[in-house]
Design an enzyme around this catalytic site. Structure first.
Site, mmCIF file in Angstrom:
data_model
loop_
_atom_site.group_PDB
_atom_site.id
_atom_site.type_symbol
_atom_site.label_atom_id
_atom_site.label_comp_id
_atom_site.label_asym_id
_atom_site.label_seq_id
_atom_site.Cartn_x
_atom_site.Cartn_y
_atom_site.Cartn_z
ATOM 1 C CD GLU A 1 38.653 56.405 23.027
ATOM 2 O OE1 GLU A 1 38.746 55.243 22.615
ATOM 3 O OE2 GLU A 1 37.653 56.830 23.639
ATOM 4 C CG ASN B 1 37.192 52.313 20.802
ATOM 5 O OD1 ASN B 1 37.990 51.751 21.547
ATOM 6 N ND2 ASN B 1 36.884 53.592 20.923
ATOM 7 C CG HIS C 1 40.111 52.314 24.145
ATOM 8 N ND1 HIS C 1 38.913 52.973 24.308
ATOM 9 C CD2 HIS C 1 40.255 51.567 25.279
ATOM 10 C CE1 HIS C 1 38.390 52.643 25.472
ATOM 11 N NE2 HIS C 1 39.175 51.788 26.072
ATOM 12 C CG ASP D 1 43.668 54.711 31.497
ATOM 13 O OD1 ASP D 1 43.655 54.129 32.600
ATOM 14 O OD2 ASP D 1 43.177 54.216 30.473
HETATM 15 C C1 GLP Z 1 38.648 51.487 29.685
HETATM 16 C C2 GLP Z 1 40.103 51.740 30.137
HETATM 17 C C3 GLP Z 1 41.025 50.758 29.502
HETATM 18 C C4 GLP Z 1 40.389 49.388 29.593
HETATM 19 C C5 GLP Z 1 39.240 49.328 28.643
HETATM 20 C C6 GLP Z 1 38.419 48.067 28.738
HETATM 21 O O1 GLP Z 1 38.051 52.582 29.114
HETATM 22 N N1 GLP Z 1 40.589 53.045 29.904
HETATM 23 O O2 GLP Z 1 42.298 50.796 30.124
HETATM 24 O O3 GLP Z 1 41.304 48.390 29.209
HETATM 25 O O4 GLP Z 1 38.453 50.501 28.713
HETATM 26 O O5 GLP Z 1 37.661 48.041 29.899
HETATM 27 P P1 GLP Z 1 36.864 46.780 30.374
HETATM 28 O O6 GLP Z 1 37.883 45.770 30.755
HETATM 29 O O7 GLP Z 1 36.063 47.262 31.551
HETATM 30 O O8 GLP Z 1 36.031 46.324 29.244
#
Ligand code: GLP
Length: 241
Positions: free
Chosen positions: A143, A136, A138, A67
């Site tokens: 989402e 959440n 995702h 992404d």
């Molecule tokens: C972000 C990214 C995801 C990631 C997630 C968790 O928004 N788009 O690909 O896995 O949220 O992030 P983190 O590992 O910093 O908690």
């Protein structure tokens, strides 16, 4: 599904890096699906250490990231392109031409989504898809929604995600409100999925993802249907299971 329990974030990062290193060693021209975020950040450091130690060769690797934020270009310190360059691409012998992320500054976001999907179609299936998990539930930026979005698409980030990711920005108003993300199809078609989850703040989401109903309201729950899912999580993240 295989669940590997790590003591803590450091151990999780080492285990995750070992799994990716095995893939790169066994199939030197692998297509890696890569992720950003803090959960996988140290894993990249571990991979770089292996590369520096002469254990790994990335010269034939192709990567497709999950992404990117809409509105940020690769020079913005919070763009995912910047993150990937800094965490991995600039530190190993991967050919940058073979690294793919959606273009956050594309003039036409919908066309960019179609173009990105055609890269995923071209490779047929990603060999190993690395994933983190949003609070959440995702995955990528898929989402919670009424249905599982299959293809690469643009998405309005939820308040919860904007809030969670605001820790990286000076001001919550600076967090982009939209992103482009690989859809569920690209993720589910990967031959192996490696989900890395760390910390007690992810425990509830991880429990829902692994043991709750498969529902687009918890996008990661679809992974229960993947034929080769490896979960590497630390004790805190697994505390509700
Ligand atoms: C972000 C990214 C995801 C990631 C997630 C968790 O928004 N788009 O690909 O896995 O949220 O992030 P983190 O590992 O910093 O908690």
């Amino acid at each position: 599904m295989r669940i590997i329990k790590a003591k803590n974030y450091d151990e999780l990062s080492k285990i995750g890096a070992n799994i990716i290193a095995s893939q790169v060693t066994l199939v030197p021209d692998s297509v890696l699906g890569l992720a950003t975020g803090s959960s996988v950040r140290k894993l990249y450091d571990e991979l770089v250490l292996k590369y520096e130690g002469g254990e790994l060769d990335f010269s034939q690797i192709m990567s497709i990231n999950l992404d990117e934020y809409v509105g940020l270009d690769g020079t913005h310190s919070q763009s995912y392109r910047y993150y990937m360059n800094e965490a991995l691409f600039d530190r190993v012998n991967i050919d940058k031409e073979n690294t793919h992320l959606p273009d956050g500054k594309a003039k036409d976001v919908e066309v960019e989504c179609e173009n990105y999907e055609s890269i995923i179609d071209f490779v047929d299936s990603i060999d190993l898809q690395l994933l983190g998990l949003g609070g959440n539930g995702h995955i990528g930026f898929n989402e919670p929604a009424d249905s599982f979005p299959m293809a690469t698409h643009s998405v309005d980030l939820t308040e919860e995600t904007i809030e969670a990711n605001s820790r990286f920005f000076d001001n919550i108003d600076d967090v982009p409100k939209k992103a482009i993300t690989m859809g569920i199809k690209g993720i589910m078609q990967a031959k192996t999925v490696l989900l890395c989850v760390s910390g007690s703040h992810k425990a509830e989401a991880l429990k829902k993802v692994l043991t709750g109903p498969v529902t687009p309201e918890v996008p990661g729950s679809i992974l229960q249907l993947h034929k080769n899912l490896i979960v590497v999580a630390d004790e805190e993240a697994l505390s509700q299971l």
